[in-house]
Design a protein around this motif. Structure first.
Motif, PDB file in Angstrom:
ATOM      1  N   UNK B 144       0.819  -1.214   0.000  1.00 28.42           N
ATOM      2  CA  UNK B 144       0.000   0.000   0.000  1.00 28.42           C
ATOM      3  C   UNK B 144       0.851   1.261   0.000  1.00 28.42           C
ATOM      4  N   UNK B 145       1.903   1.252   0.813  1.00 30.98           N
ATOM      5  CA  UNK B 145       2.778   2.412   0.889  1.00 30.98           C
ATOM      6  C   UNK B 145       3.478   2.696  -0.428  1.00 30.98           C
ATOM      7  N   UNK B 146       3.939   1.628  -1.080  1.00 29.46           N
ATOM      8  CA  UNK B 146       4.617   1.813  -2.364  1.00 29.46           C
ATOM      9  C   UNK B 146       3.644   2.333  -3.418  1.00 29.46           C
ATOM     10  N   UNK B 147       2.425   1.829  -3.394  1.00 27.04           N
ATOM     11  CA  UNK B 147       1.424   2.297  -4.357  1.00 27.04           C
ATOM     12  C   UNK B 147       1.156   3.781  -4.178  1.00 27.04           C
ATOM     13  N   UNK B 175       4.217   3.776  10.485  1.00 24.92           N
ATOM     14  CA  UNK B 175       5.628   3.905  10.109  1.00 24.92           C
ATOM     15  C   UNK B 175       5.762   4.362   8.656  1.00 24.92           C
ATOM     16  N   UNK B 176       5.049   3.659   7.764  1.00 29.34           N
ATOM     17  CA  UNK B 176       5.069   4.014   6.348  1.00 29.34           C
ATOM     18  C   UNK B 176       4.535   5.424   6.155  1.00 29.34           C
ATOM     19  N   UNK B 177       3.485   5.736   6.886  1.00 25.52           N
ATOM     20  CA  UNK B 177       2.868   7.044   6.774  1.00 25.52           C
ATOM     21  C   UNK B 177       3.878   8.133   7.089  1.00 25.52           C
ATOM     22  N   UNK B 178       4.649   7.926   8.175  1.00 22.72           N
ATOM     23  CA  UNK B 178       5.666   8.899   8.556  1.00 22.72           C
ATOM     24  C   UNK B 178       6.675   9.137   7.449  1.00 22.72           C
ATOM     25  N   UNK B 179       7.179   8.058   6.877  1.00 22.45           N
ATOM     26  CA  UNK B 179       8.182   8.189   5.815  1.00 22.45           C
ATOM     27  C   UNK B 179       7.618   8.955   4.628  1.00 22.45           C
ATOM     28  N   UNK B 180       6.408   8.599   4.206  1.00 14.91           N
ATOM     29  CA  UNK B 180       5.857   9.250   3.017  1.00 14.91           C
ATOM     30  C   UNK B 180       5.496  10.705   3.314  1.00 14.91           C
TER      31      UNK B 180
END
Ligand SMILES: Nc1ncnc2c1ncn2[C@@H]1O[C@H](COP(=O)(O)OP(=O)(O)O)[C@@H](O)[C@H]1O
Ligand SMILES: [Mg+2]
Lengths: 279, 303
Positions: B144-147, B175-180
């Protein structure tokens, strides 16, 4: 896991071979040798008394016939004696021509119907009435209007293969996810580009399903159509060999019809897989 | 008063009545503006009409009354000047990540050669950290994060004047949300883009935006307040919570969502008024710091 599935495939394959041998063996044993005509089997009596030509041939005879025919499939000794390859080529030519013409109309019209709910409503009653008509019912009309048996056979293929393609294209196009159409809109794509770059690929799996159903029906119908119009083709060949009481050839050509049908279906299955996508 | 880059005037959206019911007025006579280069978040309870506003901004939906003017031009339909990132990513599943970005770039620059399109697309995929083979995978084979990264790369790659994001990180793990989020801020601060983003995450809104619009509950929802985030940039998610203004803003937002969004719901008394500007952190921020809410250069955070 992988070795398990491989094993399953191998098991299924061995089982297929075993079944084939069992059926062919039973068939071979059930068929009285042509020479021992003393005792007539029930079937021989029914088919007219045990004449060598009229008896159901043993698989071994069919195999011999197949090897014989397939070693020279394209010979041509006049109208009533052509190789199996030539007959199949005639049938395939008719099927593919009729099918291609049908696709040429069904896919654009299906697009139109799928894009426009009004066109869908307007054309729906016609489609519902025309679709259930047996394609062979068109034959007399086609022969009268077109006055050419070859073209009439092609017309019958055309009319039988158009419906699944038309309906599936319309369905596929109408059900393209709105999000993807919105992507086209926010990128200011023209109608033509939207159709080709977004709607066509999105609907392709559904369209291909329709095309695969159509080619299957077309191959079923061509045999019957050629039995009616005669002259050439695998359908005519079957009928002609029946008239000659050459059941070995009849069984051999039935087998060939099955194999060609399978090949056609495999080709479409392959294309279908190529356009398939995972959401 | 000078005109804003985006002027929303008298915006009203009514959905026709279902059988036997009354028409649904999602919002009525909404007025607000967005400045060029601004990062604006809009917060409100589910169903208050955030997506409806965004779809109208995108040109995908028409308002019942009123209109939007962007850069002096009336918004009348979808345009490449307004890039959209949807919550469900809206990638074309039959194209690889790279091809999805190239699809956007090609639409933006039809005159470019294939290699130009390719290089431009690769550049933006690198910006969102999608390289090393992942760009050749189809969306279904990406997380999902990569998409969402691909979706953001596609939107940024067409370099729209306005970027619209509808709860872009809603479906992602923290975690992914933070990076993006960090990637989004980094790309944005190196560009001239104006961003309008819907979120339901208060902390995300404070971290990312210059200004937060607060919507009351619908029907007849209003953009009631405009909360200025007086916290200097660059902001760091670990440091920002130590900023004295942070909890003042946060408390204000939470209080609004928990209490006043309901109290003000359906109240048409202030209909047509622009949102009240609130600066909960202003007292603490000294003047110099406040000036630095203007965006930093990319170099300043590259260290
Ligand atoms: N096409 C539609 N027809 C009727 N009602 C709609 C439609 N789209 C949205 N709504 C209604 O409008 C309101 C606002 O929806 P939306 O903008 O999606 O809310 P949000 O994004 O803030 O959660 C909701 O009550 C929703 O049910
Ligand atoms: Mg929404």
């Amino acid at each position: 896991m992988i070795s398990f599935s491989l094993n399953d495939t191998a098991k299924a394959f061995l089982l297929s071979i075993a079944m084939l041998i069992a059926v062919l063996g039973a068939w071979e044993l059930a068929t009285p040798a042509a020479k021992s005509a003393g005792e007539l089997s029930e079937y021989e009596m029914l088919t007219g008394g045990g004449g060598q030509q009229a008896s159901v041939p043993a698989p071994s005879q069919v195999i011999t016939k197949a090897i014989d025919e397939l070693s020279n499939p394209f010979y041509d000794n006049g109208p009533n004696d052509k190789g199996i390859g030539i007959q199949l080529a005639y049938s395939l030519y008719r099927v593919l021509t009729g099918y291609f013409l049908a696709a040429l109309i069904a896919i654009p019209v299906g697009f139109l119907i799928g894009m426009s709910p009004i066109m869908y409503k307007a054309l729906d009653p016609f489609i519902q009435v025309l679709r259930p008509i047996s394609p062979l019912a068109w034959m007399p009309l086609a022969l009268f209007i077109i006055k050419d048996s070859q073209a009439s056979a092609i017309f019958v293929i055309f009319i039988c293969s158009i419906w699944p393609m038309l309906i599936n294209t319309a369905f596929g196009v109408a059900n393209v996810r709105k999000d993807w159409v919105n992507v086209a809109k926010t990128h200011e794509l023209s109608h033509l580009k939207t159709a080709f770059l977004v709607i066509l690929p999105a609907a392709a799996p559904t369209i291909l399903t329709g095309m695969r159903i159509s080619i299957g029906i077309a191959w079923l119908v061509i045999v019957a159509a050629e039995m009616l119009v005669g002259g050439t083709g695998i359908g005519y060949y079957v009928w002609n060999e029946w008239n000659n009481l050459d059941l070995t050839s009849v069984i051999f050509s039935i087998l060939m019809i099955g194999i060609v049908g399978m090949v056609l279906d495999t080709i479409f299955a392959f294309i279908q897989r190529a356009v398939q996508f995972q959401e | 008063m000078s005109k804003s880059f985006i002027e929303v005037t008298g915006l009203t959206k009514r959905f026709p009545a279902p059988k036997g019911g009354e028409p649904l007025t999602v919002f009525e006579n909404a007025n607000f503006g967005i400045e060029k280069g601004e990062f604006v978040c809009i917060i409100g309870h589910s169903g208050c009409g955030k997506s409806t506003i965004m779809n109208i901004l995108a040109g995908l939906d028409q308002p019942t009354e009123g209109g939007i003017v962007m850069g002096g031009k009336e918004v009348s339909g979808p345009s490449l000047d307004r890039g959209v990132v949807f919550q469900n990513y809206s990638l074309l599943p039959w194209l690889s990540a790279l091809k999805n970005v190239m699809f956007g770039v090609r639409a933006r620059h039809p005159e470019w050669s294939r290699s130009q399109v390719y290089e431009h697309s690769q550049k933006y995929l690198e910006m969102v950290g999608l390289t090393g083979g992942a760009e050749h995978r189809k969306p279904a084979q990406l997380s999902g994060g990569m998409r969402q990264r691909v979706s953001i790369a596609r939107a940024f790659a067409i370099q729209p004047q306005l970027l619209l994001l509808d709860e872009p990180f809603g479906a992602l793990d923290a975690l992914t949300r933070g990076t993006i989020q960090d990637e989004l801020t980094r790309i944005w601060s190196g560009s001239e883009q104006t961003v309008f983003m819907i979120t339901h995450d208060v902390d995300e809104a404070i971290l990312l935006s210059d200004r937060i619009l607060l919507m009351t509950n619908g029907p007849y929802a209003r953009v009631a307040e405009s909360v200025v985030v007086d916290i200097p940039r660059p902001r760091d998610r670990a440091e920002i919570i130590h900023n004295p203004g942070y909890y003042k803003i946060r408390n204000h937002l939470v209080e609004f969502l928990a209490r006043r969004s309901k109290e003000l719901a359906g109240n048409r008394e202030h209909s047509g008024e622009p949102p009240v500007t609130v600066r909960p952190a202003k007292d603490d921020a000294d003047d110099k710091e406040r000036q630095s809410t203007s965006r930093p250069k990319l170099v300043s955070i590259a260290s």
